[in-house]
Write an enzyme that holds these catalytic residues in place. Sequence first.
Site, PDB file in Angstrom:
ATOM      1  N   GLY A  68       0.258   4.301   1.075  1.00  0.00           N
ATOM      2  CA  GLY A  68       1.087   5.341   0.471  1.00  0.00           C
ATOM      3  C   GLY A  68       0.453   6.719   0.425  1.00  0.00           C
ATOM      4  O   GLY A  68       1.028   7.693   0.918  1.00  0.00           O
ATOM      5  N   GLN A 104      -7.924   4.352  -9.327  1.00  0.00           N
ATOM      6  CA  GLN A 104      -7.447   3.219  -8.533  1.00  0.00           C
ATOM      7  C   GLN A 104      -8.547   2.182  -8.348  1.00  0.00           C
ATOM      8  O   GLN A 104      -8.328   0.981  -8.459  1.00  0.00           O
ATOM      9  CB  GLN A 104      -6.997   3.708  -7.157  1.00  0.00           C
ATOM     10  CG  GLN A 104      -5.640   4.366  -7.161  1.00  0.00           C
ATOM     11  CD  GLN A 104      -4.600   3.386  -7.596  1.00  0.00           C
ATOM     12  OE1 GLN A 104      -4.313   2.406  -6.914  1.00  0.00           O
ATOM     13  NE2 GLN A 104      -4.036   3.606  -8.766  1.00  0.00           N
ATOM     14  N   PHE A 144       1.785  -3.234  -8.229  1.00  0.00           N
ATOM     15  CA  PHE A 144       0.753  -4.113  -7.665  1.00  0.00           C
ATOM     16  C   PHE A 144       1.313  -5.124  -6.672  1.00  0.00           C
ATOM     17  O   PHE A 144       0.766  -6.217  -6.506  1.00  0.00           O
ATOM     18  CB  PHE A 144       0.007  -4.834  -8.794  1.00  0.00           C
ATOM     19  CG  PHE A 144      -0.397  -3.922  -9.923  1.00  0.00           C
ATOM     20  CD1 PHE A 144      -1.326  -2.925  -9.701  1.00  0.00           C
ATOM     21  CD2 PHE A 144       0.175  -4.033 -11.180  1.00  0.00           C
ATOM     22  CE1 PHE A 144      -1.689  -2.053 -10.723  1.00  0.00           C
ATOM     23  CE2 PHE A 144      -0.184  -3.167 -12.202  1.00  0.00           C
ATOM     24  CZ  PHE A 144      -1.113  -2.186 -11.977  1.00  0.00           C
ATOM     25  N   GLY A 153      -6.791   4.312   3.301  1.00  0.00           N
ATOM     26  CA  GLY A 153      -6.268   3.712   2.074  1.00  0.00           C
ATOM     27  C   GLY A 153      -7.389   3.225   1.175  1.00  0.00           C
ATOM     28  O   GLY A 153      -8.451   2.823   1.647  1.00  0.00           O
ATOM     29  N   GLU A 161      -6.163  -0.758  -2.697  1.00  0.00           N
ATOM     30  CA  GLU A 161      -6.433  -2.180  -2.804  1.00  0.00           C
ATOM     31  C   GLU A 161      -7.876  -2.544  -2.473  1.00  0.00           C
ATOM     32  O   GLU A 161      -8.265  -3.706  -2.532  1.00  0.00           O
ATOM     33  CB  GLU A 161      -5.453  -2.946  -1.894  1.00  0.00           C
ATOM     34  CG  GLU A 161      -4.028  -2.820  -2.416  1.00  0.00           C
ATOM     35  CD  GLU A 161      -2.972  -3.263  -1.429  1.00  0.00           C
ATOM     36  OE1 GLU A 161      -2.919  -2.679  -0.333  1.00  0.00           O
ATOM     37  OE2 GLU A 161      -2.212  -4.183  -1.738  1.00  0.00           O
ATOM     38  N   LEU A 185      -8.364  12.186  -1.507  1.00  0.00           N
ATOM     39  CA  LEU A 185      -7.294  13.174  -1.709  1.00  0.00           C
ATOM     40  C   LEU A 185      -7.296  13.743  -3.126  1.00  0.00           C
ATOM     41  O   LEU A 185      -6.870  14.876  -3.342  1.00  0.00           O
ATOM     42  CB  LEU A 185      -5.935  12.544  -1.389  1.00  0.00           C
ATOM     43  CG  LEU A 185      -5.816  12.043   0.058  1.00  0.00           C
ATOM     44  CD1 LEU A 185      -4.568  11.199   0.250  1.00  0.00           C
ATOM     45  CD2 LEU A 185      -5.813  13.218   1.039  1.00  0.00           C
ATOM     46  N   THR A 231      -7.727  10.487  -9.404  1.00  0.00           N
ATOM     47  CA  THR A 231      -6.775   9.377  -9.262  1.00  0.00           C
ATOM     48  C   THR A 231      -7.351   8.296  -8.342  1.00  0.00           C
ATOM     49  O   THR A 231      -7.110   7.105  -8.562  1.00  0.00           O
ATOM     50  CB  THR A 231      -5.414   9.866  -8.727  1.00  0.00           C
ATOM     51  OG1 THR A 231      -5.598  10.504  -7.469  1.00  0.00           O
ATOM     52  CG2 THR A 231      -4.761  10.838  -9.694  1.00  0.00           C
TER      53      THR A 231
HETATM   54 MO1  MOS Z   1       0.462  -3.884  -2.529  1.00  0.00          MO
HETATM   55  S1  MOS Z   1       0.208  -5.892  -3.060  1.00  0.00           S
HETATM   56  O1  MOS Z   1       1.050  -3.912  -0.950  1.00  0.00           O
HETATM   57  O2  MOS Z   1       1.525  -3.237  -3.657  1.00  0.00           O
END
Ligand code: MOS
Length: 707
Positions: free
Chosen positions: A508, A601, A238, A665, A668, A593, A597
């Site tokens: 990621g 998230q 995190f 992404g 977050e 994707l 999962t």
């Molecule tokens: Mo995030 S706070 O960029 O792992």
Amino acid sequence: MTNIGDPVSRVDGPLKVTGQATYAYEEWGAGDPLYGFIVGATIGKGRVTRIDATRAEKAPGVRLVLTYLNAPEQGRTNDAAPLEYWSPEPTLNRPDILHYGQPVALVVATTFEQARTATKLVEVEYAVEDGHFDLDARLSEAYAPKSLIFGIPTDTEVGDLDAGLAASTVEVDQVYSTPYDFAHPLELNSCLAVPQGEDLTIYVSTQIVDAARATVATTLKMDPERVRVVCPYVGGAFGSKLHVHSETILAAMAARQLNQAVKVSLTRQQIFDLVGVRPTSRQRVRLGAGGDGSLVAMGHEVTFHANPNVSEFVEPTALGTRALYAAPNRLTSHRLVALDVPRGEDVRAPGEATGVLAMEVAMDELAHELGVDPIELRIQNEPAVDPESGLPFSDRHLVECLREGAEKFGWQHRPTRPATVRDGQWLIGYGVAAAIRAHPQAPMKARVRLEADGSAVVQSDMTDIGTGTYTILTQVAAAALELSLDRVRVELGSSEFPMTFGSGGSWGGAGASVAVQRACKAVLDKLKESNNQIPAEGLEAEGEIGGMWEEPNYGAYSISSYGAHFAEVAVDADTAEIRLRRMLGVFSVGAVLNAKTASSQLIGGMTWGMSMALQEEAVIDMRTGGFANRDFANYLVPVHADIPVVEVVFRDEFDDKANVLGARGLGELGICGSGAAVANAVFNATGVRVRELPITVEKVLPGLPAA
Ligand code: MOS
């Protein structure tokens, strides 16, 4: 045949539930490692005037006590650092104390218990200085940082905010304050350092393998080629593992000094001192609208803490505001207050988590003032292009998320006036908020090898921080190579594999997937060249994706992920106990994707949003500058009973401006705005608006309607 997007269960799941997945502190290296335990300063500001390790050194099993007196000289800069996570972390490098709990010694012994016991024999005397620990007392000292992360401008201004406000019919002008929050992953920050001659292997829990390597090498003044980093599994991060911290530097230092493997883990309590904290913020939001509800002015001025003596952390709190709604007159700014408390650091959706929370509560206040539905207010102010940059959106479906969510959630049952609907003892309220999170793109490389038997191995120094990276990359490679999932093996988390920017910033999943897909395409080209024959040694190829700074679409489009959060709460009419009843999020993230999962998230992020609204708060002890409520009995995080039903819905999308997989992404996104939906639901239930988070019983109770 599996496809990208299918809800495949984690390929590493069986390893994890049978205990075969090894985490850093469970590694053994070549043999019996020694154990280090960190001694932290008991003052918040000042200097060590005397430190005597003689008694500790004589304690049973003790092999070494490191202090600033005998620690090696360390590097302080890394000119090649692409981001701050690649910077050195000098530790035990001076007698000065820059925050409470700062390491003053590392005791290394044969067993963990011996090391921990001997820490009590290290004698330390301090010269205490008056530290600055109170943000509110120092607001007048706020200063403007040079820029936000990635060089994002500190301030923005469009039109004239004051003139816009003066011309508005309805105005909201409020300050929202958010407390210190921690990432606190399940797996503690830990490291095993194993020396082999001039080489050093670092088993560490990290989000960015290459950054861990650079930090260790530059701090210890080693050749990076001599540092190997191994991190196959991470038990949550995190943001708290983007950097490695003192556990890693001290383990490495001691291992080199003793020429023996050394393990160091922070304790849960030490994380409150030694891993950075989500900065505490004060956010002034000013909104002005015409009587018809169209926004004329939007101001978002943010002040938060930093400890620039350690390192200046500047999060982009008002970034979401810059793209969220249309308004001709706009202003955003970020200011820092230097304090002598633990430094600010990334915690999930750094900046945007607290910034969207404040803005989306302010929008709810505006809707209430105007007497309009908060969903309609947002839809009415939907911009056609990015309201600050003027760029077209790559793909934006915020309005659709709001409408679809309203339908699914049963928004028509929302009490139109606060504190008017009861279910027995409980006051019932609904809340809504928009979600926005930037979609950054970071450099990623991957290698794919086709084995002679036709199976494939994917290798990358990418990490899986519990998010599902192994699974997603297995899916991507299997789809690209037309193999079944069990014919693809993904190997991650080693500095011997191609370099990435790891897991962070929500970059990621999409980035690593594109790199793997490109590596697969390249290896298939090679296969064609060799007439579909795989030689005995296999066929290998690499694929990559660049950083957003080399990606033309980032200059041509405004690229963010979006969503709409809905929450229903019940508030006890007598005690003000707040219970979340359900949450729903509808998200616009481009292509998904892995539906399972991805959904996990977002559920995690929404859960965190709830706890930002109602529970989490680390409190500074103003006498010492350290955190007072330093465990999970006192720093509240949600348990299952707090989170009844959280539903996640994805729209069916493909963002061809984001990347070839169409994916943005989402890691977050779930925390951005979800707390506001809960806070707004509490207002809708009670008529009580709490602007100082978290919203707790004692803040709500005095305002409850009389029975
Ligand atoms: Mo995030 S706070 O960029 O792992």
